[in-house]
Motif scaffolding. Structure first.
Motif, mmCIF file in Angstrom:
data_model
loop_
_atom_site.group_PDB
_atom_site.id
_atom_site.type_symbol
_atom_site.label_atom_id
_atom_site.label_comp_id
_atom_site.label_asym_id
_atom_site.label_seq_id
_atom_site.Cartn_x
_atom_site.Cartn_y
_atom_site.Cartn_z
ATOM 1 N N TYR A 135 1.197 -1.525 -0.062
ATOM 2 C CA TYR A 135 0.511 -0.063 -0.196
ATOM 3 C C TYR A 135 1.089 1.340 -0.120
ATOM 4 O O TYR A 135 1.507 1.356 1.009
ATOM 5 C CB TYR A 135 -1.159 -0.117 1.194
ATOM 6 N N ASP A 152 1.667 5.584 -0.173
ATOM 7 C CA ASP A 152 0.826 5.950 0.746
ATOM 8 C C ASP A 152 0.283 7.812 -0.219
ATOM 9 O O ASP A 152 1.663 7.772 -1.108
ATOM 10 C CB ASP A 152 1.319 7.015 1.471
ATOM 11 N N GLU A 203 -8.504 2.860 1.814
ATOM 12 C CA GLU A 203 -8.299 3.817 3.021
ATOM 13 C C GLU A 203 -7.135 3.444 3.838
ATOM 14 O O GLU A 203 -6.140 4.765 4.345
ATOM 15 C CB GLU A 203 -9.359 3.623 4.857
ATOM 16 N N LEU A 204 -6.369 2.931 3.257
ATOM 17 C CA LEU A 204 -4.920 2.473 3.681
ATOM 18 C C LEU A 204 -3.875 2.972 2.449
ATOM 19 O O LEU A 204 -2.792 2.566 2.776
ATOM 20 C CB LEU A 204 -4.542 0.968 3.303
ATOM 21 N N GLY A 205 -4.168 3.625 1.438
ATOM 22 C CA GLY A 205 -3.394 3.992 0.336
ATOM 23 C C GLY A 205 -3.868 2.827 -1.109
ATOM 24 O O GLY A 205 -4.897 2.463 -1.069
ATOM 25 N N TYR A 264 2.275 3.012 3.058
ATOM 26 C CA TYR A 264 1.512 3.659 3.752
ATOM 27 C C TYR A 264 1.734 2.062 5.349
ATOM 28 O O TYR A 264 1.840 1.262 5.169
ATOM 29 C CB TYR A 264 -0.153 2.778 3.951
ATOM 30 N N GLN A 265 1.676 2.744 6.459
ATOM 31 C CA GLN A 265 1.392 1.945 8.097
ATOM 32 C C GLN A 265 0.672 3.784 8.621
ATOM 33 O O GLN A 265 1.190 4.593 8.463
ATOM 34 C CB GLN A 265 3.075 2.337 8.245
ATOM 35 N N ARG A 266 -0.127 2.910 9.128
ATOM 36 C CA ARG A 266 -1.225 3.687 10.028
ATOM 37 C C ARG A 266 -0.589 4.414 10.925
ATOM 38 O O ARG A 266 -0.663 5.796 10.941
ATOM 39 C CB ARG A 266 -2.024 2.745 10.900
ATOM 40 N N ASP A 267 0.395 3.564 12.143
ATOM 41 C CA ASP A 267 0.698 4.753 13.329
ATOM 42 C C ASP A 267 2.427 5.584 12.275
ATOM 43 O O ASP A 267 2.220 6.467 13.025
ATOM 44 C CB ASP A 267 1.232 3.612 14.459
ATOM 45 N N HIS A 273 2.166 7.101 9.875
ATOM 46 C CA HIS A 273 1.574 8.458 8.527
ATOM 47 C C HIS A 273 1.746 9.442 9.513
ATOM 48 O O HIS A 273 1.505 10.514 9.637
ATOM 49 C CB HIS A 273 0.690 7.557 7.949
ATOM 50 N N LEU A 274 1.156 8.258 11.355
ATOM 51 C CA LEU A 274 0.493 9.627 11.817
ATOM 52 C C LEU A 274 1.016 10.528 12.416
ATOM 53 O O LEU A 274 1.833 11.555 12.765
ATOM 54 C CB LEU A 274 -0.609 8.841 12.973
#
Length: 450
Positions: free
Chosen positions: A276, A278, A365-367, A407-410, A412-413
């Motif tokens: 995925y 970003d 939503e994940l990219g 993409y990596q959720r944490d 990305h934040l």
């Protein structure tokens, strides 16, 4: 008949020498005769076991044939030795014991049953030998015969039971079979799995659906492994965690089963996995990026071709290349996709004759999913996983070179927080600088006033 009479006379004389007052009608005579018959039968079995069997074993192991070794391993000759004492009992009983004696019929029937079941066990060993020889041949990869061997054994067992009942009750086997029709429904209920397994075995063999050694997956039963045996009523599967699953044979024809034999017989094993991207890292390529990309061996020709194509397009439509709104430009994600395809085309462990592509899946939503679809030439599990892991190691490592991020959720934040922190820090620094300048200006003004 003369030999039988002579043997009987000699035995009677011998008995009368020991018991002068004993007659052939005396029950003690029948006991002595039966004991003598059993004693000689036991001697015959001992001689056959100690002398004949070892000699046969020597002949078997000296021969170059495989089938006689299988007969020896399954105990065919050992079981066959039981026929000799049983045959002696059957022949000697009418000679030494009168037909009118009570135990005459019982001994004869016992000898017949002894021969019947000894022959059945020898026949079982022969059928097992046929199965082993067949499984060792190349034909076993096309159609298993374990189910048919088990059906044959079951049929002979049923015939043996019917013959045994007919011997005990002194009735014709046909009469007994005709009486079984009354309990046919009960038999169908008892042998339900056997009948279904037999029908399934015919379907499996006729259509070559499954065979021993096939890798199958049945999510309903949590089965994922290799078939060890296809029997009449059960199928044994060794899962990859080394557990053994036992399934009804008919479930292979009535349930959803995935057979991986096609993959094993084909030229490769499929790799189908996506990473995925970003979407915030996707952008148009500038000249510096194109210059950097053109130094990559796999896509230098691709970059040159695209440059010429875009240059011709801009010339034909009179578009200035610096016009960002109307000009066409390459993207880092498209260039990266072209690089991955070229990289896979050069990979030695990828089958180039099968489908190979790098495609984009619908964003979510994940990219943006970027999927690699190809076939590894290495089909063995460990080697296949190594090839797949090496490819995606390279993919992940090359993302940064194309200014892309996975993409990596944490992660990305964390990146957004870092940007906000940087912006906040720059704002504070600017505010502090302005304040220092103002204070310095006021100090200079005060000095001038003084």
């Amino acid at each position: 008949m003369e030999v039988s009479a002579s043997v009987r006379d000699h035995f009677i004389h011998l008995v009368k020498d020991i018991f002068p007052n004993l007659t052939t009608e005396d029950p003690l005579y029948s006991v002595i005769a039966l004991g003598s018959i059993l004693f000689v039968a036991a001697l015959i079995y001992i001689v056959a076991r100690l002398l004949v069997r070892p000699q046969i074993a020597n002949w078997v192991y000296k021969s170059n044939n495989k089938w006689d070794n299988a007969l020896q391993e399954h105990g065919f000759f050992r079981r066959l030795m039981h026929l000799f004492p049983a045959l002696f009992i059957y022949i000697a009983t009418p000679v030494l014991i009168d037909n009118e004696a009570v135990m005459h019929g019982m001994v004869i029937k016992s000898a017949q049953l002894y021969m019947l079941y000894s022959g059945l066990l020898a026949l079982y060993a022969m059928l097992s030998t046929v199965e082993d020889v067949y499984n060792a041949s190349a034909l076993s990869r096309r159609a298993p015969i374990t189910g048919f061997i088990q059906v044959t054994k079951l049929a002979f067992a049923i015939v043996t039971i019917l013959l045994s009942i007919s011997l005990i009750v002194d009735r014709s086997p046909l009469l007994i079979v005709s009486g079984l029709t009354a309990i046919a429904a009960v038999l169908l209920l008892i042998f339900r799995d056997t009948i279904l397994g037999f029908v399934a075995g015919i379907q499996i063999a006729a259509n070559r659906m499954f065979n021993t050694g096939d890798w199958i997956a049945m999510p309903k039963y949590e089965v994922d492994g290799e078939i060890l045996e296809i029997g009449l009523t059960n199928v044994k599967v060794q899962n990859w965690d080394k557990t053994i699953s036992t399934l009804p044979t008919y479930s292979l024809t009535t349930e959803a089963v995935k057979n991986w034999r096609g993959m094993q017989e084909s030229g490769g094993r499929r790799i189908k996995r996506a990473i995925y991207i970003d979407v915030h890292s996707i952008k148009l390529c500038d000249n510096d990026m194109l210059e950097r990309f053109s130094k990559i061996r796999y896509i230098n020709e691709y970059i040159d071709k695209k440059k010429n194509e875009l240059r011709a397009y801009h010339r034909d439509y009179s578009i200035d290349e610096s016009d960002l709104l109307n000009s066409r430009r390459l993207t880092n994600i498209g260039t990266f996709r072209a690089y991955l395809e070229a990289y896979l085309r050069k990979h030695p462990d990828i089958n180039q004759e099968l489908t190979l592509m790098v495609r984009q899946l619908p964003p979510n939503e994940l990219g943006l999913p970027l999927e690699i679809y190809c076939f590894s030439a290495q089909k063995e599990w460990v080697r296949y996983e190594k090839v797949q892991a090496d490819i995606f190691d390279h993919v992940m490592a090359m993302l940064d070179l194309f200014d892309l991020r996975a993409y990596q959720r944490d992660g990305h934040l964390s990146l957004l927080a870092h940007r906000e922190h940087s912006a906040y820090g720059n704002s504070n620094e600017s505010h502090s600088t302005q304040k220092d300048a103002q204070e310095k200006s006021e100090s200079n003004q005060k000095s001038n006033d003084e």
